[in-house]
Design a protein around this motif. Structure first.
Motif, PDB file in Angstrom:
ATOM      1  N   MET A  28     -20.390 -12.959  12.309  1.00  0.00           N
ATOM      2  CA  MET A  28     -20.598 -12.311  11.015  1.00  0.00           C
ATOM      3  C   MET A  28     -21.988 -12.613  10.453  1.00  0.00           C
ATOM      4  SD  MET A  28     -18.131 -10.403  10.124  1.00  0.00           S
ATOM      5  CE  MET A  28     -18.458 -10.246   8.377  1.00  0.00           C
ATOM      6  N   GLY A  29     -22.507 -13.831  10.767  1.00  0.00           N
ATOM      7  CA  GLY A  29     -23.794 -14.220  10.205  1.00  0.00           C
ATOM      8  C   GLY A  29     -24.907 -13.271  10.599  1.00  0.00           C
ATOM      9  N   TYR A  30     -24.987 -12.935  11.890  1.00  0.00           N
ATOM     10  CA  TYR A  30     -26.048 -12.056  12.354  1.00  0.00           C
ATOM     11  C   TYR A  30     -25.921 -10.669  11.733  1.00  0.00           C
ATOM     12  CZ  TYR A  30     -27.310 -15.490  15.901  1.00  0.00           C
ATOM     13  OH  TYR A  30     -27.726 -16.625  16.545  1.00  0.00           O
ATOM     14  N   ILE A  31     -24.681 -10.191  11.588  1.00  0.00           N
ATOM     15  CA  ILE A  31     -24.459  -8.869  10.993  1.00  0.00           C
ATOM     16  C   ILE A  31     -24.926  -8.867   9.542  1.00  0.00           C
ATOM     17  CG2 ILE A  31     -22.697  -7.200  10.328  1.00  0.00           C
ATOM     18  CD1 ILE A  31     -21.101  -8.072  12.784  1.00  0.00           C
ATOM     19  N   ALA A  32     -24.616  -9.950   8.817  1.00  0.00           N
ATOM     20  CA  ALA A  32     -25.033 -10.040   7.412  1.00  0.00           C
ATOM     21  C   ALA A  32     -26.553  -9.990   7.299  1.00  0.00           C
ATOM     22  CB  ALA A  32     -24.489 -11.328   6.798  1.00  0.00           C
ATOM     23  N   ARG A  33     -27.246 -10.715   8.164  1.00  0.00           N
ATOM     24  CA  ARG A  33     -28.707 -10.712   8.102  1.00  0.00           C
ATOM     25  C   ARG A  33     -29.256  -9.330   8.465  1.00  0.00           C
ATOM     26  NH1 ARG A  33     -31.845 -15.492  10.973  1.00  0.00           N
ATOM     27  NH2 ARG A  33     -30.792 -14.694  12.830  1.00  0.00           N
ATOM     28  N   TYR A  34     -28.636  -8.685   9.434  1.00  0.00           N
ATOM     29  CA  TYR A  34     -29.086  -7.359   9.852  1.00  0.00           C
ATOM     30  C   TYR A  34     -29.037  -6.375   8.680  1.00  0.00           C
ATOM     31  CZ  TYR A  34     -28.781  -2.727  12.010  1.00  0.00           C
ATOM     32  OH  TYR A  34     -28.962  -1.409  12.328  1.00  0.00           O
ATOM     33  N   TRP A  35     -27.919  -6.372   7.945  1.00  0.00           N
ATOM     34  CA  TRP A  35     -27.786  -5.428   6.837  1.00  0.00           C
ATOM     35  C   TRP A  35     -28.709  -5.795   5.678  1.00  0.00           C
ATOM     36  CZ3 TRP A  35     -26.156  -0.837   7.510  1.00  0.00           C
ATOM     37  CH2 TRP A  35     -25.205  -0.563   8.507  1.00  0.00           C
ATOM     38  N   CYS A  36     -28.946  -7.078   5.465  1.00  0.00           N
ATOM     39  CA  CYS A  36     -29.877  -7.484   4.408  1.00  0.00           C
ATOM     40  C   CYS A  36     -31.294  -6.998   4.719  1.00  0.00           C
ATOM     41  CB  CYS A  36     -29.864  -9.008   4.253  1.00  0.00           C
ATOM     42  SG  CYS A  36     -28.455  -9.640   3.320  1.00  0.00           S
ATOM     43  N   ILE A  37     -31.700  -7.134   5.971  1.00  0.00           N
ATOM     44  CA  ILE A  37     -33.043  -6.695   6.348  1.00  0.00           C
ATOM     45  C   ILE A  37     -33.174  -5.181   6.201  1.00  0.00           C
ATOM     46  CG2 ILE A  37     -34.632  -6.494   8.306  1.00  0.00           C
ATOM     47  CD1 ILE A  37     -33.661  -9.246   9.213  1.00  0.00           C
ATOM     48  N   ARG A  38     -32.129  -4.463   6.586  1.00  0.00           N
ATOM     49  CA  ARG A  38     -32.163  -3.004   6.429  1.00  0.00           C
ATOM     50  C   ARG A  38     -32.260  -2.629   4.954  1.00  0.00           C
ATOM     51  NH1 ARG A  38     -28.588   1.001   9.874  1.00  0.00           N
ATOM     52  NH2 ARG A  38     -29.966   2.310   8.616  1.00  0.00           N
ATOM     53  N   HIS A  39     -31.526  -3.341   4.110  1.00  0.00           N
ATOM     54  CA  HIS A  39     -31.545  -3.042   2.685  1.00  0.00           C
ATOM     55  C   HIS A  39     -32.914  -3.356   2.077  1.00  0.00           C
ATOM     56  CE1 HIS A  39     -30.315  -2.245  -1.289  1.00  0.00           C
ATOM     57  NE2 HIS A  39     -29.946  -3.476  -1.649  1.00  0.00           N
ATOM     58  N   LEU A  40     -33.539  -4.456   2.523  1.00  0.00           N
ATOM     59  CA  LEU A  40     -34.861  -4.813   2.004  1.00  0.00           C
ATOM     60  C   LEU A  40     -35.899  -3.741   2.324  1.00  0.00           C
ATOM     61  CD1 LEU A  40     -35.084  -8.637   2.777  1.00  0.00           C
ATOM     62  CD2 LEU A  40     -35.329  -7.583   0.528  1.00  0.00           C
ATOM     63  N   ALA A  41     -35.721  -3.050   3.435  1.00  0.00           N
ATOM     64  CA  ALA A  41     -36.676  -2.015   3.838  1.00  0.00           C
ATOM     65  C   ALA A  41     -36.505  -0.716   3.060  1.00  0.00           C
ATOM     66  CB  ALA A  41     -36.539  -1.742   5.334  1.00  0.00           C
ATOM     67  N   SER A  42     -35.501  -0.641   2.197  1.00  0.00           N
ATOM     68  CA  SER A  42     -35.251   0.589   1.445  1.00  0.00           C
ATOM     69  C   SER A  42     -36.339   0.807   0.391  1.00  0.00           C
ATOM     70  CB  SER A  42     -33.877   0.525   0.776  1.00  0.00           C
ATOM     71  OG  SER A  42     -33.831  -0.545  -0.154  1.00  0.00           O
ATOM     72  N   PRO A  43     -36.549   2.058  -0.047  1.00  0.00           N
ATOM     73  CA  PRO A  43     -37.649   2.373  -0.980  1.00  0.00           C
ATOM     74  C   PRO A  43     -37.567   1.630  -2.308  1.00  0.00           C
ATOM     75  CG  PRO A  43     -36.788   4.365   0.041  1.00  0.00           C
ATOM     76  CD  PRO A  43     -35.856   3.270   0.423  1.00  0.00           C
ATOM     77  N   ASP A  44     -36.367   1.302  -2.781  1.00  0.00           N
ATOM     78  CA  ASP A  44     -36.259   0.658  -4.084  1.00  0.00           C
ATOM     79  C   ASP A  44     -36.550  -0.843  -4.033  1.00  0.00           C
ATOM     80  OD1 ASP A  44     -33.970   0.453  -2.521  1.00  0.00           O
ATOM     81  OD2 ASP A  44     -32.709  -0.036  -4.253  1.00  0.00           O
ATOM     82  N   LEU A  45     -36.775  -1.387  -2.828  1.00  0.00           N
ATOM     83  CA  LEU A  45     -37.123  -2.809  -2.713  1.00  0.00           C
ATOM     84  C   LEU A  45     -38.546  -2.942  -2.161  1.00  0.00           C
ATOM     85  CD1 LEU A  45     -33.721  -4.306  -1.537  1.00  0.00           C
ATOM     86  CD2 LEU A  45     -34.788  -4.513  -3.777  1.00  0.00           C
ATOM     87  N   LEU A  46     -38.700  -3.166  -0.866  1.00  0.00           N
ATOM     88  CA  LEU A  46     -40.050  -3.313  -0.321  1.00  0.00           C
ATOM     89  C   LEU A  46     -40.686  -1.970  -0.006  1.00  0.00           C
ATOM     90  CD1 LEU A  46     -39.648  -6.440   1.986  1.00  0.00           C
ATOM     91  CD2 LEU A  46     -40.387  -6.314  -0.385  1.00  0.00           C
ATOM     92  N   GLY A  47     -39.878  -1.016   0.377  1.00  0.00           N
ATOM     93  CA  GLY A  47     -40.352   0.352   0.556  1.00  0.00           C
ATOM     94  C   GLY A  47     -41.585   0.466   1.427  1.00  0.00           C
ATOM     95  N   ASN A  48     -42.645   1.084   0.852  1.00  0.00           N
ATOM     96  CA  ASN A  48     -43.850   1.372   1.625  1.00  0.00           C
ATOM     97  C   ASN A  48     -44.670   0.136   1.979  1.00  0.00           C
ATOM     98  OD1 ASN A  48     -43.294   4.122   1.552  1.00  0.00           O
ATOM     99  ND2 ASN A  48     -44.381   4.399  -0.402  1.00  0.00           N
ATOM    100  N   HIS A  49     -44.326  -1.004   1.365  1.00  0.00           N
ATOM    101  CA  HIS A  49     -45.061  -2.222   1.712  1.00  0.00           C
ATOM    102  C   HIS A  49     -44.860  -2.583   3.184  1.00  0.00           C
ATOM    103  CE1 HIS A  49     -46.441  -3.270  -2.304  1.00  0.00           C
ATOM    104  NE2 HIS A  49     -45.248  -2.926  -2.762  1.00  0.00           N
ATOM    105  N   GLY A  50     -43.720  -2.214   3.721  1.00  0.00           N
ATOM    106  CA  GLY A  50     -43.487  -2.458   5.143  1.00  0.00           C
ATOM    107  C   GLY A  50     -42.845  -3.804   5.407  1.00  0.00           C
ATOM    108  N   LEU A  51     -41.786  -3.781   6.183  1.00  0.00           N
ATOM    109  CA  LEU A  51     -41.104  -4.999   6.595  1.00  0.00           C
ATOM    110  C   LEU A  51     -41.014  -4.959   8.112  1.00  0.00           C
ATOM    111  CD1 LEU A  51     -39.546  -7.563   5.758  1.00  0.00           C
ATOM    112  CD2 LEU A  51     -37.467  -6.181   5.729  1.00  0.00           C
ATOM    113  N   TYR A  52     -41.648  -5.910   8.769  1.00  0.00           N
ATOM    114  CA  TYR A  52     -41.722  -5.900  10.223  1.00  0.00           C
ATOM    115  C   TYR A  52     -40.792  -6.963  10.796  1.00  0.00           C
ATOM    116  CZ  TYR A  52     -45.955  -3.232   9.302  1.00  0.00           C
ATOM    117  OH  TYR A  52     -46.845  -2.297   8.856  1.00  0.00           O
ATOM    118  N   ARG A  53     -39.967  -6.541  11.707  1.00  0.00           N
ATOM    119  CA  ARG A  53     -39.067  -7.474  12.390  1.00  0.00           C
ATOM    120  C   ARG A  53     -39.491  -7.544  13.851  1.00  0.00           C
ATOM    121  NH1 ARG A  53     -34.226  -7.270  15.317  1.00  0.00           N
ATOM    122  NH2 ARG A  53     -32.866  -9.079  15.006  1.00  0.00           N
TER     123      ARG A  53
END
Length: 470
Positions: free
Chosen positions: A1-26
């Motif tokens: 479950m831990g890896y899944i939780a981190r995966y969804w958090c990273i996807r959410h951070l990349a959304s336009p209302d958070l980091l958006g165009n700033h770019g999040l690189y994994r």
């Protein structure tokens, strides 16, 4: 479950209302030192998310320390309270939950909106604090490692009254008994520096004890820093000569680099001129198993020890040579064996030349570089003498015509380095007494970096006295 939780958090951070165009690189394709160095050059802000994203009951992992050590800026979700205290001022902590990650976005914008100069200044300050707070000596002290060593190496220590003053001697004083053999002729000498800046006497006990046990016909000349620490040796052993660290070299904390200047000055003086064979050695990670001086022949002005490592495959050695002498110099010697500066020996004439040349290169290359050394990685910065040692060996002492007769030993003849990944059965043998032997079943006289070996040098580390010989 831990890896899944981190995966969804990273996807959410990349959304336009958070980091958006700033770019999040994994990235999951960084495996080599070169790739890691390139990653650090391309990015300067890094994000730490636990496996169980939003769960602060997690530690700060070793990956974060590597980034801090490289001068990167790290934003992290909250962590275990004791870890947060340890890393206070080094990371930017953000409150998040799996459903609300705005804390990280806010922290990122605060750092990203700084000017480039301001970000560099922030990173440099955190890097400085990290190097100071997590220096190996401080880690060992916090973990009470030195106290443990003291108990193991000197289990029967006790204070006793001085004969004249009636005062107690320091509890950590190094007190050695009488000479176990006939008094030696003192024609040979080992030079070493003991720096008590953060280190208790037990740090150097294996070196001193093994010298007294296994090198009978020599004097141990210890250069003590700070000078006031000579009182630790109370009383000094008859075969130990204590020399206070000269005040003229107190301007720098890089003791390991400036020791060559100190040794050269001493060997040039009246006491130094009385020696026949001389060795210079590290003190904190060297032990003796036999007398190395018996291997110095009448034509051996200088003897260098080779490692199995190759210069071009050693990160530290490449770093030092390139920074001091340039990449072209590295290319010329990249396929040669490493020779460490932790132990070198020879007759006085050859050692005088070696120390004079080391000191001259220190003055020429490192003295002007001192301000920059303060900002470099401490573990690398303090080892620049190794780069000078290698360069002089291959560009001066082994060049024809040679300035003095030189002999280069194989990695297991007289001297061996634990840093070269020695393995029992493949590179060395270990007998029932804990003595390291070469594959020809002969005792190796000097073991350097014994602390990096995965086996104990039990005989050398034992401080038991020999029986007196009558």
């Amino acid at each position: 479950m831990g890896y899944i939780a981190r995966y969804w958090c990273i996807r959410h951070l990349a959304s336009p209302d958070l980091l958006g165009n700033h770019g999040l690189y994994r990235r999951d394709d960084v495996w080599t030192e070169a790739e890691y160095a390139q990653l650090l050059q391309q990015h300067d802000i890094f994000l730490n998310i636990h496996k169980g994203c939003g769960d602060p009951h997690n530690p700060i992992t070793f990956r974060v320390t590597k980034i801090l050590n490289a001068g990167g800026l790290v934003i992290s979700e909250r962590a275990y309270p004791k870890d947060e205290n340890a890393y206070a001022g080094l990371l930017t902590f953000a409150n998040i939950t799996r459903d609300n990650l705005t804390g990280i976005a806010i922290a990122y914008r605060q750092i990203a909106n700084l000017s480039s100069a301001e970000r560099k200044a922030l990173a440099a300050e955190r890097h400085r604090i990290f190097g100071d707070r997590f220096a190996p000596a401080r880690i060992f002290k916090r973990a009470a490692i030195y106290e443990l060593f003291d108990k193991m190496l000197m289990p029967n220590r006790s204070t006793r009254k001085g004969r004249r003053s009636g005062q107690q001697k320091p509890d950590d004083a190094l007190v050695f008994g009488t000479v176990v053999n006939d008094r030696p002729t003192m024609q040979n000498a080992v030079f070493a520096t003991v720096s008590f800046d953060g280190f208790p006497p037990s740090r150097f006990l294996p070196f001193i004890c093994s010298f007294l046990k296994h090198v009978p016909d020599a004097l141990l000349v210890l250069f003590v820093r700070p000078a006031s620490a000579v009182s630790v040796f109370n009383p000094p052993h008859p075969r130990i000569k204590l020399v206070p660290w000269p005040a003229s070299y107190n301007h720098s904390r890089f003791t390991q680099v400036f020791r060559y200047n100190v040794y050269a000055d001493y060997l040039r003086g009246p006491e130094g001129r009385t020696f026949y064979k001389v060795a210079v050695s590290d003190a904190s990670d060297v032990v003796f198993q036999a007398d190395p001086f018996v291997r110095i022949g009448p034509e051996d002005d200088l003897i260098f020890g080779n490692d199995k490592d190759i210069i071009g495959r050693s990160h530290g050695n490449k770093y030092w040579v390139v920074n001091l002498y340039g990449r072209k110099s590295l290319e010329q010697i990249s396929m040669r064996n490493v020779s460490t500066s932790g132990y070198t020996m020879g007759r006085r004439t050859g050692m005088s030349l070696y120390l004079e040349r080391m000191a001259a290169e220190v003055n020429r290359l490192l003295v002007p570089r001192l301000p920059r050394l303060e900002t470099e990685n401490w573990m690398l910065a303090k080892g620049y003498d190794q780069g000078i040692h290698i360069w002089l060996l291959y560009n001066e002492f082994l060049r024809q015509p040679r300035p003095v007769p030189v002999r280069v030993l194989q990695y297991d003849e007289v001297y061996i380095s634990g840093a070269a990944g020695m393995r029992i059965g493949r590179d060395v043998l270990l007998n029932h007494r804990g003595v390291v032997l070469n594959m020809r079943n002969a005792t190796i006289s000097v073991v350097h970096q014994h602390n990096r070996m995965n086996y104990a040098v039990r005989e050398a580390l034992s401080c038991k006295r020999r029986r007196a010989v009558y």
